[in-house]
Design a protein around this motif. Structure first.
Motif, short mmCIF file in Angstrom:
data_model
loop_
_atom_site.label_atom_id
_atom_site.label_comp_id
_atom_site.label_asym_id
_atom_site.label_seq_id
_atom_site.Cartn_x
_atom_site.Cartn_y
_atom_site.Cartn_z
N PRO A 1 0.83 -1.21 0.00
CA PRO A 1 0.00 0.00 0.00
C PRO A 1 0.86 1.25 0.00
CG PRO A 1 0.05 -1.02 2.18
CD PRO A 1 0.72 -1.98 1.25
N THR A 2 0.33 2.30 -0.63
CA THR A 2 1.04 3.57 -0.67
C THR A 2 0.72 4.37 0.60
OG1 THR A 2 0.94 3.62 -3.07
CG2 THR A 2 1.35 5.70 -1.95
N LEU A 3 1.73 4.86 1.27
CA LEU A 3 1.55 5.64 2.48
C LEU A 3 1.29 7.10 2.12
CD1 LEU A 3 4.43 4.12 4.64
CD2 LEU A 3 1.98 3.54 4.70
N PRO A 4 0.63 7.84 3.01
CA PRO A 4 0.40 9.27 2.74
C PRO A 4 1.72 9.99 2.48
CG PRO A 4 -0.91 8.54 4.62
CD PRO A 4 0.02 7.40 4.28
N GLY A 5 1.69 10.88 1.52
CA GLY A 5 2.89 11.66 1.22
C GLY A 5 3.90 10.96 0.34
N GLU A 6 3.53 9.81 -0.22
CA GLU A 6 4.46 9.09 -1.10
C GLU A 6 4.02 9.20 -2.56
OE1 GLU A 6 5.06 5.09 0.33
OE2 GLU A 6 6.52 5.81 1.80
N TRP A 7 5.00 9.02 -3.42
CA TRP A 7 4.81 9.10 -4.88
C TRP A 7 5.66 7.96 -5.46
CZ3 TRP A 7 1.64 12.74 -7.18
CH2 TRP A 7 1.76 12.93 -8.56
N PRO A 8 5.18 6.72 -5.36
CA PRO A 8 6.06 5.57 -5.56
C PRO A 8 6.31 5.15 -7.01
CG PRO A 8 3.87 4.82 -4.99
CD PRO A 8 3.83 6.32 -4.94
N GLN A 9 5.75 5.88 -7.96
CA GLN A 9 5.92 5.49 -9.36
C GLN A 9 5.60 6.66 -10.27
OE1 GLN A 9 2.93 2.68 -10.78
NE2 GLN A 9 1.45 3.39 -9.25
N TRP A 10 5.75 6.41 -11.55
CA TRP A 10 5.43 7.39 -12.59
C TRP A 10 4.01 7.93 -12.40
CZ3 TRP A 10 6.56 10.80 -16.05
CH2 TRP A 10 5.79 11.02 -17.19
N ARG A 11 3.88 9.26 -12.33
CA ARG A 11 2.60 9.95 -12.20
C ARG A 11 1.86 9.61 -10.91
NH1 ARG A 11 0.20 12.48 -16.40
NH2 ARG A 11 -1.82 11.43 -16.19
N GLY A 12 2.58 9.14 -9.89
CA GLY A 12 2.00 9.01 -8.56
C GLY A 12 1.31 7.70 -8.27
N PRO A 13 0.65 7.61 -7.11
CA PRO A 13 0.09 6.33 -6.64
C PRO A 13 -0.84 5.65 -7.62
CG PRO A 13 0.07 7.96 -4.87
CD PRO A 13 0.50 8.69 -6.11
N GLU A 14 -1.66 6.43 -8.35
CA GLU A 14 -2.62 5.85 -9.29
C GLU A 14 -2.20 6.04 -10.75
OE1 GLU A 14 -5.08 4.03 -8.18
OE2 GLU A 14 -4.56 4.51 -6.10
N ARG A 15 -0.98 6.47 -10.98
CA ARG A 15 -0.45 6.70 -12.34
C ARG A 15 -1.31 7.70 -13.12
NH1 ARG A 15 3.54 2.68 -13.33
NH2 ARG A 15 3.47 2.80 -15.59
N ASN A 16 -1.85 8.69 -12.41
CA ASN A 16 -2.71 9.68 -13.06
C ASN A 16 -2.30 11.12 -12.76
OD1 ASN A 16 -3.44 9.87 -10.37
ND2 ASN A 16 -5.59 9.31 -10.69
N ALA A 17 -1.13 11.32 -12.16
CA ALA A 17 -0.59 12.65 -11.84
C ALA A 17 -1.43 13.40 -10.83
CB ALA A 17 -0.38 13.48 -13.10
N VAL A 18 -2.15 12.67 -9.97
CA VAL A 18 -3.00 13.28 -8.95
C VAL A 18 -2.49 12.89 -7.57
CG1 VAL A 18 -5.31 13.28 -7.91
CG2 VAL A 18 -5.05 13.38 -10.40
N SER A 19 -2.22 13.90 -6.75
CA SER A 19 -1.84 13.70 -5.36
C SER A 19 -3.05 13.88 -4.46
CB SER A 19 -0.74 14.70 -4.97
OG SER A 19 -0.54 14.70 -3.56
N THR A 20 -3.13 13.10 -3.39
CA THR A 20 -4.24 13.23 -2.44
C THR A 20 -3.85 14.09 -1.24
OG1 THR A 20 -3.58 11.18 -1.33
CG2 THR A 20 -5.22 11.01 -3.11
#
Length: 424
Positions: free
Chosen positions: A27-46
């Motif tokens: 699972p991705t922890l808050p404040g992480e960006w573990p891959q291309w374009r972020g957690p969901e690969r859509n360039a959206v940060s939560t």
């Protein structure tokens, strides 16, 4: 800092160290960006609680680091570390740095000599972090899995020699996708257009054969669930294709957004709809996916627009609107109709990500802007010019993670504090 050299690891050692690991992605922890374009690969940060505007001169620079090596790839951030790739002399390197200080922790050579490709030097891939592992793809097709704490090589494949792929003119640029127990990449060609490997061992799970035998381009795969079936969607040389995640079976394709030079931007998906766009005077189109009674899939075009000639800066879907650079013009389109809401020259041709109601827009000439993500009108909330510019275009996409804005410019990495204060 520890530096490791590329060397083979016996299969028995790989298996003994990995057998007990869970198959599902960590699972991705808050404040992480573990891959291309972020957690969901859509360039959206939560992330929330970020600055809503910038002071004159931009946000505070927390630190800067040099010595990354030449590269156009972006960054991954997980577990308190930053991961990236670059050329250092004749070697292609994967590296990890401390997210608090920017100091290098380890570096590992994956290819030597690194194959030179057109348009300057430098790795294009953004590493994918999953559990204790990091997955990377070098420009010449070396696909490697490393221990993300130590940099030790776990396994590697060649997209060229192992799968019959051919290096694209500007080099392999894809960022691998981890999904469950699989890690997926795109060799291209008729025999193994897309492959899914066991993420722990590198063993082949399936090879997807796209009927037209499309070559690999410069985009990256996304996953989408459509009517109970999981699709892997990729933008290839001839168009966008979907294959079944469980066995690689070809499902559908949509060719109109493709051009004859380079298809680069990662596609977007929401609720049966896929949007893809490219530059070179082409544009973008939205298709609706329909699952037929026999389980085949039909892709029907909803619209095509010339007002989203997105070259390589990527696009973001926020609410009911799509934001992206139509070449040198930042453009907001209505997602389901393609109707333009507004356009603005903004920072010029560039890339963008979304976080906490704002678009972080990075121009390729060095301008960085904060733009409110609203379809009402273009509202700029701050701008600054990146210092210490390299002579290359600033093509590495920005990253927002842990209250920080990260900008990579070839050998240089800048970290800005964008965490808002109380009351903002």
């Amino acid at each position: 800092m520890r530096k490791r050299l590329f060397h083979p690891i016996p299969a028995a050692l790989v298996l003994s160290g990995l057998a007990a690991l869970a198959a599902l992605a960590a699972p991705t922890l808050p404040g992480e960006w573990p891959q291309w374009r972020g957690p969901e690969r859509n360039a959206v940060s939560t992330e929330k609680g970020l600055l809503k505007s910038w002071p004159e001169g931009g946000p505070r620079l927390a630190w800067k680091a040099q010595g990354l090596g030449g590269g156009y790839g972006s960054l991954s951030i997980a577990g308190g570390r930053i991961y990236g790739m670059g050329y250092r002399g004749a070697e292609e390197i994967v590296w990890a740095r401390d997210a608090k200080t920017g100091e290098e922790v380890w570096s590992t050579r994956i290819a030597s000599p690194a194959e030179r490709v057109d348009y300057n030097e430098g790795s294009r891939c953004t590493p994918t972090v999953d559990g204790d592992h990091v997955y990377v793809l070098g420009v010449s097709g070396v696909f490697a899995c490393l221990n993300n704490r130590t940099g030790e090589l776990r396994w590697s494949k060649s997209l060229v020699t192992d799968f019959g792929g051919r290096v694209p003119g500007w080099g392999y640029s894809e960022s691998p996708m981890v999904d469950g127990n699989k890690v997926c990449v795109t060799p291209g060609g008729k025999d193994a257009t897309i492959v899914a490997l066991n993420k722990l061992t590198g063993d082949v799970i399936w090879k997807a054969q796209v009927p037209q035998g499309d070559a690999a381009q410069y985009s990256s795969i996304i996953a989408a669930d459509v009517d109970g079936q999981r699709h892997y969607i990729q933008f290839l040389s001839g168009g966008v294709v979907g294959v079944a995640a469980n066995d690689g079976k070809f499902l559908w394709r949509y060719d109109r957004p493709a051009n004859g030079t380079a298809n680069i931007s990662t596609v977007l998906y929401r609720d049966h709809h896929v949007f893809a766009a490219s530059g070179y005077r082409t544009g973008g189109g939205l298709v609706k996916l329909t699952t037929n009674p026999d389980k085949s899939v039909t892709a029907t075009e909803v619209y095509f627009t010339k007002q989203m000639q997105n070259h390589h800066g990527g696009m973001v879907l926020v609410g009911d609107h799509l934001y992206g650079f139509d070449e040198r013009t930042l453009t907001c389109l209505k997602w389901l109709t393609g109707e333009p809401a507004w356009t603005d020259r903004s920072v010029g041709k560039g890339s963008l990500v979304y976080a906490d109601g704002q678009l972080y827009a990075r121009g390729e000439r060095g301008e960085v802007g904060l733009v409110e993500a609203t379809p009402e009108k273009y509202v700029e909330k701050g701008r600054f010019t990146q210092p210490d510019r390299s002579p290359r275009e600033a093509w590495s996409h920005p990253v927002v993670a842990g209250g920080r804005l990260y900008l990579r410019d070839q050998d240089l990495l800048l970290c800005y504090d964008v965490k808002g204060s109380a009351g903002q």
